[in-house]
Design an enzyme around this catalytic site. Structure first.
Site, PDB file in Angstrom:
ATOM      1  CD  GLU A 157       4.177   0.610   7.236  1.00  0.00           C
ATOM      2  OE1 GLU A 157       4.881   0.913   8.204  1.00  0.00           O
ATOM      3  OE2 GLU A 157       3.878   1.436   6.341  1.00  0.00           O
ATOM      4  CG  ASP A 167      -0.176   0.189   2.541  1.00  0.00           C
ATOM      5  OD1 ASP A 167       0.833  -0.515   2.737  1.00  0.00           O
ATOM      6  OD2 ASP A 167      -0.592   1.026   3.371  1.00  0.00           O
TER       7      ASP A 167
HETATM    8 ZN   LIG Z   1       6.732   1.982   4.475  1.00  0.00          ZN
END
Ligand SMILES: [Zn+2]
Length: 416
Positions: free
Chosen positions: A185, A90
């Site tokens: 994340e 992401d």
């Molecule tokens: Zn990162």
């Protein structure tokens, strides 16, 4: 020491892989409750999943939450521990991550880079002196309209290329290598649905740091605190001796914490109290804090101090004027490396063997690796090469990504 030959063809493979990933929109979304948090993350997840199968990795899997795992089988008979490498696909919701249009600058001359003729958007070497380190290198930048997504698609591209490299070089002897890719994340949810048991590694490394040489195995201990102030609202004309203005009381409380222990007044291993939100009116006010310290004892002490301040405040203004609730957030992963420092030393040596000077430092924040370390997978963080994350000035040098691949191949090499 056998040095790794990384010829032009491999460099181009790494570059093209990275360019392909950054063009796939995969911004995460903190507002969403699903995993992955945004539907577009499935696009890159499916792409990577297919690519790993096409490359011939073993046991390629993708679960219902978009977590991808795959393996390079051991090519030795000795029993070596399974070593893992992890990155997130992401990109940060802090800036536009759609329609990324990467610009490539070969043999960078050290000057300003005009990223966009139309808008005049420039990556200035004066504003970003870190650029000076990259004279003569191949830089990949944005066109000023989006972030780049080197955080952490550089990490993904490096890991996939390292796996491909090991498969293509059976002469390099290694144990079983596990690779894993996660969603979300950037919104703090990369690790929480990671199946550590299934991954099956004894230890792993997140490839998610910044400049070449970075190696991190220490982060903050972290808690959040909410201080609620209960006021008493009375008509101001009849308030004498009656009114308790929660807003004023809250500002008084805020002054009770040490002024020199904030993010703006601390660095290195110094912890802090950080007032992140301040809301209120006459009848009620709320102060939100984050509490951070690398040192476990000092961290406990900080929680004690803020609690004592609340008691002190109530002694002055009346019982239950202030209430406090403290919630644990994450812990310093260093505590998980006691007796296991060889995991850090292996990475250090792998860097030295690739002519890279290790830069070991403590993270002033948390990482997925920290969470994974507490889930039973000790997981230091290694550089992925990018600079200026989360915005339009983000860039990465191809040579830095190449170095990350070399470090991983060196880590993978059998130690016996
Ligand atoms: Zn990162």
């Amino acid at each position: 020491m056998q040095t790794i030959e990384f010829n032009h063809e491999w460099k181009m493979r790494l570059l093209n892989r990275f360019l392909t990933y950054v063009k796939i929109y995969s911004t995460s979304d903190a507002e969403s409750e699903t995993t992955p948090s945004s539907p577009q993350q499935w696009d890159i997840a499916k792409y990577i999943f297919q690519e790993l199968q096409d490359l011939g990795l073993s046991d390629v899997s993708m679960d219902e939450n978009g977590y991808i795992m795959a393996y390079v089988p051991s090519n030795i008979s000795e029993n070596e521990p399974t070593v893992g490498f992890i990155a997130h696909y992401d990109t940060s919701p802090d800036f536009n991550g759609k329609d990324v249009n990467p610009q490539i600058w070969e043999d960078y001359n050290g000057g300003d880079l005009l990223l966009n003729q139309e808008t005049g958007f420039t990556l200035s070497s004066e504003k970003f002196p870190s650029l000076k380190k990259y004279v003569g290198k191949t830089l990949i930048t944005t066109d000023g309209t989006s972030l780049l997504g080197a955080d952490d698609k550089a990490g993904v591209a490096e890991i996939v290329t390292a796996a491909e490299y090991l498969l293509a070089h059976p002469d390099i002897k290694h144990g079983r290598i596990a690779i894993g890719f996660t969603p979300d994340e950037e919104i703090g949810r990369g690790a929480h649905k990671f199946n550590v048991a299934k991954f099956g590694a004894e230890y792993a490394y997140t490839m998610d740091g910044s400049e070449v040489g970075e190696l991190e195995y220490e982060n903050f201990n972290a808690a959040g605190a909410v201080v609620k102030i209960n006021g008493l609202s009375v008509h101001p004309g009849y308030a004498f001796g009656q009114m308790k203005n929660a807003g004023l009381l809250a500002s008084e409380f805020a002054q009770m914490l040490p002024a020199n222990e904030t993010p703006a007044t601390t660095k290195g291993f110094e912890g802090f109290y950080h007032l992140t939100d301040f809301k209120g009116d006459v009848s009620e006010a709320k102060l939100q804090y984050i509490i951070r310290d690398h040192d476990a004892e000092k961290f406990e002490n900080r929680k004690k101090i803020i609690t004592e301040k609340v008691a002190e405040f109530n002694a002055k203004h009346g019982e239950n004027t202030a209430e406090i609730e403290i919630k644990e957030q994450y812990r310093n992963m260093k505590q998980q490396f006691e007796g296991k420092m060889h995991i850090v030393e292996i990475a250090e040596q792998a860097m030295k063997d690739a002519n890279i000077e290790p830069k070991i430092k403590a993270i002033r924040g948390g990482t997925d690796g920290a969470q994974l370390s507490y889930m039973g997978l000790p997981c230091p963080n290694i550089f992925a090469g990018g600079e200026n994350f989360h915005g339009p000035y983000e860039y990465v040098a191809l040579e830095s990504m190449e170095k990350a691949v070399k470090v991983m191949v060196n880590i993978a090499k059998a130690k016996k």
